[in-house]
Design a protein around this motif. Sequence first.
Motif, PDB file in Angstrom:
ATOM      1  N   UNK A 146      10.022  -2.313  -6.321  1.00 36.20           N
ATOM      2  CA  UNK A 146       9.720  -3.283  -5.264  1.00 36.20           C
ATOM      3  C   UNK A 146       9.714  -2.599  -3.900  1.00 36.20           C
ATOM      4  N   UNK A 147      10.635  -1.659  -3.717  1.00 32.50           N
ATOM      5  CA  UNK A 147      10.681  -0.944  -2.441  1.00 32.50           C
ATOM      6  C   UNK A 147       9.392  -0.164  -2.200  1.00 32.50           C
ATOM      7  N   UNK A 148       8.900   0.509  -3.229  1.00 29.73           N
ATOM      8  CA  UNK A 148       7.650   1.263  -3.087  1.00 29.73           C
ATOM      9  C   UNK A 148       6.513   0.315  -2.689  1.00 29.73           C
ATOM     10  N   UNK A 149       6.493  -0.865  -3.282  1.00 28.03           N
ATOM     11  CA  UNK A 149       5.435  -1.829  -2.948  1.00 28.03           C
ATOM     12  C   UNK A 149       5.610  -2.376  -1.532  1.00 28.03           C
ATOM     13  N   UNK A 150       6.860  -2.597  -1.137  1.00 33.39           N
ATOM     14  CA  UNK A 150       7.116  -3.069   0.229  1.00 33.39           C
ATOM     15  C   UNK A 150       6.668  -2.019   1.249  1.00 33.39           C
ATOM     16  N   UNK A 151       6.879  -0.752   0.896  1.00 29.10           N
ATOM     17  CA  UNK A 151       6.455   0.311   1.813  1.00 29.10           C
ATOM     18  C   UNK A 151       4.930   0.343   1.947  1.00 29.10           C
ATOM     19  N   UNK A 152       4.243   0.069   0.854  1.00 30.56           N
ATOM     20  CA  UNK A 152       2.773   0.006   0.928  1.00 30.56           C
ATOM     21  C   UNK A 152       2.347  -1.140   1.841  1.00 30.56           C
ATOM     22  N   UNK A 153       3.057  -2.267   1.714  1.00 31.21           N
ATOM     23  CA  UNK A 153       2.760  -3.430   2.552  1.00 31.21           C
ATOM     24  C   UNK A 153       3.033  -3.112   4.025  1.00 31.21           C
ATOM     25  N   UNK A 154       4.157  -2.423   4.254  1.00 26.19           N
ATOM     26  CA  UNK A 154       4.503  -2.048   5.624  1.00 26.19           C
ATOM     27  C   UNK A 154       3.440  -1.135   6.227  1.00 26.19           C
ATOM     28  N   UNK A 155       3.013  -0.145   5.457  1.00 25.70           N
ATOM     29  CA  UNK A 155       2.025   0.793   5.988  1.00 25.70           C
ATOM     30  C   UNK A 155       0.696   0.094   6.279  1.00 25.70           C
ATOM     31  N   UNK A 156       0.343  -0.863   5.428  1.00 29.13           N
ATOM     32  CA  UNK A 156      -0.863  -1.645   5.684  1.00 29.13           C
ATOM     33  C   UNK A 156      -0.720  -2.392   7.005  1.00 29.13           C
ATOM     34  N   UNK A 157       0.454  -2.979   7.194  1.00 37.27           N
ATOM     35  CA  UNK A 157       0.672  -3.771   8.409  1.00 37.27           C
ATOM     36  C   UNK A 157       0.639  -2.896   9.662  1.00 37.27           C
ATOM     37  N   UNK A 158       1.319  -1.749   9.581  1.00 32.60           N
ATOM     38  CA  UNK A 158       1.348  -0.867  10.754  1.00 32.60           C
ATOM     39  C   UNK A 158      -0.052  -0.330  11.065  1.00 32.60           C
ATOM     40  N   UNK A 159      -0.847  -0.187  10.028  1.00 35.84           N
ATOM     41  CA  UNK A 159      -2.184   0.364  10.248  1.00 35.84           C
ATOM     42  C   UNK A 159      -3.212  -0.672  10.650  1.00 35.84           C
ATOM     43  N   UNK A 160      -3.104  -1.881  10.096  1.00 41.03           N
ATOM     44  CA  UNK A 160      -4.164  -2.866  10.314  1.00 41.03           C
ATOM     45  C   UNK A 160      -3.693  -4.158  10.965  1.00 41.03           C
ATOM     46  N   UNK A 161      -2.384  -4.389  10.974  1.00 37.48           N
ATOM     47  CA  UNK A 161      -1.882  -5.642  11.506  1.00 37.48           C
ATOM     48  C   UNK A 161      -1.971  -6.795  10.519  1.00 37.48           C
ATOM     49  N   UNK A 162      -2.407  -6.512   9.288  1.00 34.21           N
ATOM     50  CA  UNK A 162      -2.529  -7.582   8.284  1.00 34.21           C
ATOM     51  C   UNK A 162      -1.270  -7.665   7.429  1.00 34.21           C
ATOM     52  N   UNK A 163      -0.773  -8.862   7.274  1.00 34.13           N
ATOM     53  CA  UNK A 163       0.394  -9.070   6.421  1.00 34.13           C
ATOM     54  C   UNK A 163      -0.049  -9.328   4.985  1.00 34.13           C
ATOM     55  N   UNK A 164       0.643  -8.686   4.054  1.00 37.04           N
ATOM     56  CA  UNK A 164       0.433  -8.928   2.629  1.00 37.04           C
ATOM     57  C   UNK A 164       1.760  -9.433   2.074  1.00 37.04           C
ATOM     58  N   UNK A 165       1.693 -10.371   1.127  1.00 36.56           N
ATOM     59  CA  UNK A 165       2.913 -10.909   0.550  1.00 36.56           C
ATOM     60  C   UNK A 165       3.404 -10.073  -0.620  1.00 36.56           C
ATOM     61  N   UNK A 166       4.660 -10.303  -0.998  1.00 34.07           N
ATOM     62  CA  UNK A 166       5.254  -9.538  -2.097  1.00 34.07           C
ATOM     63  C   UNK A 166       5.977 -10.477  -3.052  1.00 34.07           C
ATOM     64  N   UNK A 167       5.799 -10.226  -4.352  1.00 31.28           N
ATOM     65  CA  UNK A 167       6.500 -11.040  -5.341  1.00 31.28           C
ATOM     66  C   UNK A 167       7.028 -10.174  -6.478  1.00 31.28           C
ATOM     67  N   UNK A 168       8.330  -9.890  -6.453  1.00 36.07           N
ATOM     68  CA  UNK A 168       8.927  -9.284  -7.634  1.00 36.07           C
ATOM     69  C   UNK A 168       9.105 -10.377  -8.680  1.00 36.07           C
ATOM     70  N   UNK A 169       8.835 -10.060  -9.940  1.00 32.40           N
ATOM     71  CA  UNK A 169       8.927 -11.093 -10.972  1.00 32.40           C
ATOM     72  C   UNK A 169       9.517 -10.519 -12.245  1.00 32.40           C
ATOM     73  N   UNK A 170      10.360 -11.308 -12.860  1.00 34.92           N
ATOM     74  CA  UNK A 170      10.939 -10.907 -14.137  1.00 34.92           C
ATOM     75  C   UNK A 170      12.245 -10.164 -13.956  1.00 34.92           C
ATOM     76  N   UNK A 171      13.265 -10.622 -14.655  1.00 40.51           N
ATOM     77  CA  UNK A 171      14.522  -9.866 -14.675  1.00 40.51           C
ATOM     78  C   UNK A 171      15.481 -10.177 -13.545  1.00 40.51           C
TER      79      UNK A 171
END
Lengths: 312, 561
Positions: free
Chosen positions: A223-248
Amino acid sequence: MVEARAASFKTRSIKTSAKLAGLRLAMRMVDLTTLEGKDSPEKVRSLCRKAARPGDGVLGVGDAPSVAAVCVYPSMVPVAREALGESGVKVASVATGFPSGQYPLAVRIRDTEEAVRDGADEIDMVINRGAFHAGRFEEVAREIREFKAVCNASGSLGGNAREHVHLKVILETGELDTYDNVRRASDLAIEALLYDGGEGPAGTGFIKTSTGKVAPAATMPVTLVMLEAIRDCYLGTGKMIGMKPAGGIRASKEALHYLVMVKETLGDRWLDPDWFRFGASALLNDLLRQMSRHGEGEGKGKYAARYDFSEA
Amino acid sequence: MSPELRTQDKSGNGALAVRDGGQAAVRRSGPGTNAPGLDFGLAWNYAPAPETAKVSIVDRYGLFINGKFVKPSGAGSGHFATINPANEKQLSEIAQGSPKDVDSAVKAARAALPKWAGLKASERGKFLFRIARRIQERARELAILETMDGGKPIRESRDVDVPLAAQHFFYHAGWADKLEYAFPGGGGIGFQPMDGRGGGGKQRRTGWKPVPLGVCGQIIPWNFPLLMAAWKLAPALACGNTCVLKPAETTSLTALRLAEILDEVGLPPGVVNIVTGDGSTGAALVNHAGVDKIAFTGSTDVGKRIAKAVAGTEKKLTLELGGKSANIIFDDASIDQAVEGIIQGIYFNQGHVCCAGSRLFVQESIVDEVVAKLTVRLASLRVGDPLDKNTDLGAINSRPQLEKIQQYLELGAGEGAELHIPGPQGGKAGRQQGTKEIVKCSQAGLPDKGFWCRPCFFSGVQPSHMIAREEIFGPVLAVMTFRTPEEAITRANNTPYGLAAGVWTDKGSKIFEVAKKLEAGVVWLNTYNRFDAASPFGGFKESGFGREGGKQGLRAYVHLD
């Protein structure tokens, strides 16, 4: 380092008011899920009732907030749509040949269109892992864009189709094996989600770890790796992407660890059901148990038994 | 804070923007992109989570000599206050050991030597095991005490200092009866401990096994008080030496608590003596004729003085001194992991770490990204009450140390580097700003009482800048760039120090190529500040000589030749 960093979030000490606030926040982020072959309309109806009024019948948590969504197979979308009405709880549906995605594209598109037409607010799609592992990244991205286009065009599908249908892209990280693959798939999915600039009726979208059908499902490092991808997208483009960990994710404590990770990786704006969800079923009852125990109501200081909660 | 937006042109790398007021951001070159910030604000704020267990601290401590706490005596003795650097409140009074006290301690150690050195080695090991277990049992108390006395966050004293201290005793307990396997064929001429140096000991060939050096004078720093005591005592005791330990002036409490533990486990009187005091106490120990070995960890300045003092004597010497360690990040590194490594490298223990990665060399092509991510990550660090379990950075150890750090902040800005102080209440201090503004910025949002400095870094640093050459020993990082691996190595080695280095790249061949060319005692690859009792630690050049930990560390406490 990614594992060490993910583990460090677990050492945060969340107490008293912060704990209670965290539990309530987590509850508002739950996608209450049932994805079984034996799912019945009755089970889905009771799940919907629980989703809208989770605190009913539990000591001291009558004011518990409703969860974010109910997540079901496409065949149950009409039932959930009717049961939830305009309660504010969203209907999420897995589609696109869930959970394997091993179907012809036309079938998966049709699957998505049906779910949208039946009234799903959110579509949880699976990526084509076969294509990903074979290195056909453009094929994976193209398919995501096609599903996004279906969501964007929901208005033209007729039936009970909603105006805004959001897309969640399931990477099935348990089948990706490495953090490098998780990151690559995240970047790829994010880029595909933004092909329309995120300006269409479907907004930007979510990335999601798992179907829940493959072990391991969500873990904190993934999940952290995915959050970092989301963060980098935001810092680069200003677009927010959502995150959903699922299962377990079954225990409140784990959910709080995830929230700590979101807060310290993406900051305050992602502490919102619009941008972060938990795909879970058992978690809800544990959240209720802890809220009851730590709240100021009748349940204060008591540890409710399993049979004190409704199953769904 | 005003949402002022500053931009700075970075040598053709595109524009970099850092926004004040709790937001940090990068502006990437390219049309149509805006510069959003991540907001590490007060949504879902963590409630205070202070460590509440009470530890007992007496009003006044004595010296631990010959198994007993005694009052200091002789000319120059007395007591001085030790304070909690997070609130400047007095915790206790520490004894100022005089030359006479040092003499008593050395004599006690000398007297205890024959029996201790002659003890069956497995029995010596048992004592070390017991000390290790007792440290574990009293871990919480030791961690709290360490945090109160030194200002380091409880999560570090709890998760790093105390467990590692216990590990050092466990590790060396295992060596006690295996020294001849550590140094096969290593029998040689040793001072027969039975004779004792004081009585004009003779050199004698022992033939088949390593023998202890004798009485060891050990002087330790204030950054890891208990851990450094363990690093010094454990190998010395395992090899059959007796010790006189001089803790740092500002942080004596855990060493004195360790004295209680030594007493609890029944360590024979005189085997370890602890003499507190300031530099003069240390000097008395270094100059005492009855000491066979000096082990010192601390500043290079003092280390040089000690080296001069023992030159021409038969005293053995190991020095673990300062550092200005390089952390090198190549463009093929995993940047997010590297940023974690930078944080771990320089902000661990408020930067009060001799091997801190205080010089950051970033490959030119990724410097904007690294600086932006570092800024974001720094803003998420929690600075404040060291006893709060959620605190990442605690208080600076003492006022003199804080003043030294502040001088470097001013100096760096004056030299033309750009100071970044990200954080919820932080901001950015430019070169035009005066000392007052810089200091204010570095303490924004922190309590009035106590010694505080927000974690920060300088960008646009030149290798000739003082902030790139001198050890600051605080949460201050100097960011520099390089273009080729050769340049990275040359720049990293261009320092009088050589304690540690970090290399970040996903390319295996590059790792080994660079690592073998770095002049540093420890080179971490894709990680930083990882310690283990089994791993030798020590420096090149002005960072000292001798190793601590592992088999190499034992070598400094035995006669083999």
